[in-house]
Design a protein around this motif. Structure first.
Motif, PDB file in Angstrom:
ATOM      1  N   THR A  53      -9.854  -2.018  10.315  1.00  0.00           N
ATOM      2  CA  THR A  53      -8.671  -1.885   9.469  1.00  0.00           C
ATOM      3  C   THR A  53      -9.064  -1.073   8.249  1.00  0.00           C
ATOM      4  O   THR A  53     -10.235  -1.016   7.872  1.00  0.00           O
ATOM      5  CB  THR A  53      -8.149  -3.268   9.036  1.00  0.00           C
ATOM      6  N   GLU A  54      -8.083  -0.442   7.632  1.00  0.00           N
ATOM      7  CA  GLU A  54      -8.335   0.327   6.414  1.00  0.00           C
ATOM      8  C   GLU A  54      -8.316  -0.557   5.170  1.00  0.00           C
ATOM      9  O   GLU A  54      -8.671  -0.109   4.087  1.00  0.00           O
ATOM     10  CB  GLU A  54      -7.290   1.440   6.268  1.00  0.00           C
ATOM     11  N   TYR A  55      -7.891  -1.814   5.338  1.00  0.00           N
ATOM     12  CA  TYR A  55      -7.820  -2.717   4.191  1.00  0.00           C
ATOM     13  C   TYR A  55      -9.201  -3.303   3.880  1.00  0.00           C
ATOM     14  O   TYR A  55     -10.083  -3.348   4.734  1.00  0.00           O
ATOM     15  CB  TYR A  55      -6.866  -3.870   4.478  1.00  0.00           C
ATOM     16  N   LEU A  69      -3.093  -3.757  -3.858  1.00  0.00           N
ATOM     17  CA  LEU A  69      -2.185  -3.444  -2.765  1.00  0.00           C
ATOM     18  C   LEU A  69      -2.291  -4.467  -1.637  1.00  0.00           C
ATOM     19  O   LEU A  69      -2.622  -5.615  -1.856  1.00  0.00           O
ATOM     20  CB  LEU A  69      -2.462  -2.007  -2.293  1.00  0.00           C
ATOM     21  N   THR A 115      -7.599  -0.148  -5.862  1.00  0.00           N
ATOM     22  CA  THR A 115      -8.581   0.630  -6.608  1.00  0.00           C
ATOM     23  C   THR A 115      -9.663  -0.244  -7.231  1.00  0.00           C
ATOM     24  O   THR A 115     -10.194   0.074  -8.296  1.00  0.00           O
ATOM     25  CB  THR A 115      -7.878   1.456  -7.702  1.00  0.00           C
ATOM     26  N   GLY A 125     -10.692   0.263  -0.239  1.00  0.00           N
ATOM     27  CA  GLY A 125      -9.938   0.920   0.810  1.00  0.00           C
ATOM     28  C   GLY A 125      -8.452   0.922   0.499  1.00  0.00           C
ATOM     29  O   GLY A 125      -8.026   1.122  -0.643  1.00  0.00           O
ATOM     30  N   ASP A 126      -7.633   0.637   1.517  1.00  0.00           N
ATOM     31  CA  ASP A 126      -6.191   0.641   1.326  1.00  0.00           C
ATOM     32  C   ASP A 126      -5.688  -0.588   0.584  1.00  0.00           C
ATOM     33  O   ASP A 126      -4.478  -0.739   0.392  1.00  0.00           O
ATOM     34  CB  ASP A 126      -5.487   0.724   2.688  1.00  0.00           C
ATOM     35  N   SER A 127      -6.589  -1.468   0.174  1.00  0.00           N
ATOM     36  CA  SER A 127      -6.192  -2.641  -0.603  1.00  0.00           C
ATOM     37  C   SER A 127      -6.169  -2.377  -2.103  1.00  0.00           C
ATOM     38  O   SER A 127      -5.826  -3.266  -2.874  1.00  0.00           O
ATOM     39  CB  SER A 127      -7.127  -3.823  -0.300  1.00  0.00           C
ATOM     40  N   THR A 170       0.833  -1.202   0.000  1.00  0.00           N
ATOM     41  CA  THR A 170       0.000   0.000   0.000  1.00  0.00           C
ATOM     42  C   THR A 170       0.866   1.249   0.000  1.00  0.00           C
ATOM     43  O   THR A 170       0.563   2.233  -0.691  1.00  0.00           O
ATOM     44  CB  THR A 170      -0.939  -0.016   1.213  1.00  0.00           C
ATOM     45  N   GLU A 171       1.948   1.227   0.766  1.00  0.00           N
ATOM     46  CA  GLU A 171       2.840   2.385   0.827  1.00  0.00           C
ATOM     47  C   GLU A 171       3.399   2.722  -0.542  1.00  0.00           C
ATOM     48  O   GLU A 171       3.356   3.874  -1.000  1.00  0.00           O
ATOM     49  CB  GLU A 171       3.976   2.111   1.809  1.00  0.00           C
ATOM     50  N   ARG A 174       0.648   3.981  -3.016  1.00  0.00           N
ATOM     51  CA  ARG A 174       0.289   5.403  -2.894  1.00  0.00           C
ATOM     52  C   ARG A 174       1.224   6.264  -3.736  1.00  0.00           C
ATOM     53  O   ARG A 174       0.778   7.199  -4.426  1.00  0.00           O
ATOM     54  CB  ARG A 174       0.365   5.843  -1.430  1.00  0.00           C
TER      55      ARG A 174
END
Length: 486
Positions: free
Chosen positions: A404-406, A253, A455, A451-453, A232-233, A236
């Motif tokens: 979690t954001e994932y 991600l 698009t 989420g953070d996983s 994820t990092e 971004r």
């Protein structure tokens, strides 16, 4: 006859032929033994710039080829993979640290991706539209031109070819940047497979390299779509850079996927499902079961049986038959895993199995007494670690699952599948498996997280692949030129 010799590709990148890399060389290392297996080329910005020009030139002829020609190349690529399965599996085991079963799975799925993409080439690529004027109005899907694919180390063959194959099928040229830690099994293998399949020179290029090569690929003006799989990092940064250059970026991600174990399960079978979800391929899969959310009524028995399964697994050299788990990819990854495990124990978690390592071989680990903020539960571990969190009600479960954001994958184990669907409706996730664990992949199915996983679903299946690697063009046709009052 072998697919290729590592000496043949030493210090080189693939541009349609093997050519010396401007960025120098790097060792190809076995994570199991530390042995140097060869030397791989390291691409730099100069290599990427040359590849972009070459790809844009070659793409025009490839797009003009009939769909039958493109489909034939992809079918041949699938057969080349099948015919050379043992050799390809050998590299996945030596360089990628994949145990025999995981290596075989990668080859089978990769061949399937080629065959599915061959079918994609002949799919309808537009629709007739209504219009209020005396003309024919329709839309059609046209190739974007050049696609940049950035693939990771963990499942390198699948995570490269699942973008490469469909992008080629619909008429694009592709520049693939594999992770330098898997430059052979994630790069050289695909270059040789498609060379033997007859892909025209310049249509597929393979440039192993680090962050500098990735940045150059995202920025290159000839590359219109970026397909990125990774953390994820890093995702971004890729997304931000692509946005500056007004490019589409398909981002697959990280994850911290929950496996929900309800109170009506058979613990024996449930613990087997959970062990597979957390420990397969040393936990180095984005969909790995990162959290076991277990109803308190069955939690004691589940933890006990899961720990027994972890202790029974054989961890060793991935090239040795009988090793169920191989090594993690490098010392940095091992140390990160261990820091999360020891940090969790310091925070109050109890170690029920594992938590130790020799070299890069990390023992499958089970933690109980875990909460949502425990390090190994709150963060993606990307290692063979199974944190078990207890819940007492569905509302508490949903809160835990959503802490979690994932949002990549969700598994629910229950004797009542409708209960599973009710939970799925309350937990945002790109993938849901009821009565199965969180790890699965099929060429015919859309894949992606929320989420953070990432698009969303941008890989797999006809619709997702066409949307990912084409542009929609509106076309109108009249029998005679239009008349206007000017």
């Amino acid at each position: 006859m072998t697919l290729f010799s590592v000496e043949d590709v030493a210090g080189a990148v693939f541009t349609g032929a093997w050519t010396p890399a401007h960025g120098g060389q790097a060792p190809v290392v076995s994570p199991s033994t530390g042995a140097v297996l060869g030397r791989a080329g390291v691409a730099d910005a100069h290599d990427v710039a040359e590849a972009g020009v070459r790809a844009a030139r070659a793409q025009r002829g490839w797009a003009a080829a009939s769909f039958e020609e493109r489909a034939a190349v992809l079918r041949r690529a699938g057969r080349v993979l099948e015919d050379n399965a043992e050799e390809v599996m050998g590299w996945l085991r030596r360089e990628g640290g994949a145990a025999a079963g995981m290596a075989g799975f990668q080859v089978r799925v990769a061949a399937g991706e080629c065959f599915e993409a061959a079918a994609l080439a002949s799919q309808p690529h537009g629709e007739v539209l209504r219009t209020g004027k005396p003309r024919l109005s329709f839309s059609r899907q046209v190739p974007v031109g050049v696609v940049g694919v950035i693939a990771p180390f963990n499942v390198p063959l699948i995570l490269g070819i699942r973008s490469v194959a469909p992008a080629l099928a619909v008429g694009n040229a592709v520049i693939l940047k594999p992770d330098p830690r898997t430059a052979v099994c994630g790069g050289a293998v695909l270059a040789e497979v498609f060379r033997r399949a007859g892909v025209p020179e310049g249509v597929l290029q393979v440039l192993p390299g680090g962050a500098a090569a990735g940045e150059a690929l995202v920025a290159d003006p000839h590359v219109r779509v970026i397909s990125f799989t990774g953390s994820t990092e890093a995702g971004r940064r890729v997304g931000e850079a692509a946005g500056r250059h007004l490019k589409r970026a398909h981002l697959e991600l990280g994850g911290n996927s929950p496996l929900v174990v309800l109170d009506d399960v058979d613990v024996e079978s449930a613990s087997s499902v959970g062990a597979w979800g957390s420990f397969l391929h040393q936990g180095q899969i984005c969909m790995t079961t990162g959290r076991h959310l277990v109803h308190e009524a069955v939690a004691d028995a589940y933890v006990e049986r899961l720990a027994e399964r972890a202790e029974a697994l054989t961890v060793g050299d991935a090239e040795v038959d009988g090793s169920q788990l191989g090594p993690v990819i490098d010392a940095s990854q091992r140390d990160r895993i261990h820091a999360l495990v020891t940090g969790s124990v310091e925070a109050g978690a109890r170690l029920r199995a594992g938590g130790t390592y020799e070299g890069l071989f990390y023992r499958p680990t089970v933690l109980e007494g875990v909460g949502a903020t425990t390090p190994a539960c709150a963060r993606e571990v990307f290692g063979p670690v199974a944190p078990v969190v207890r819940f007492s009600s569905i509302d508490e479960l949903v809160e835990l699952a959503n802490s979690t954001e994932y949002g990549l994958s969700l598994g629910v184990l229950t004797t009542n599948p409708m209960r599973g669907m009710e939970i799925a409706d309350r937990v945002p996730s790109g993938i849901v498996h009821i009565n199965d664990q969180t790890v699965d992949d099929e060429a015919v199915a859309p894949f992606g997280g929320v989420g953070d996983s990432g698009t969303g679903a941008r890989f797999g299946g006809t619709r997702a692949n066409v949307e990912a690697f084409t542009e929609t063009q509106w076309v109108t046709m009249r029998a005679d030129p239009a008349r206007y009052p000017f």
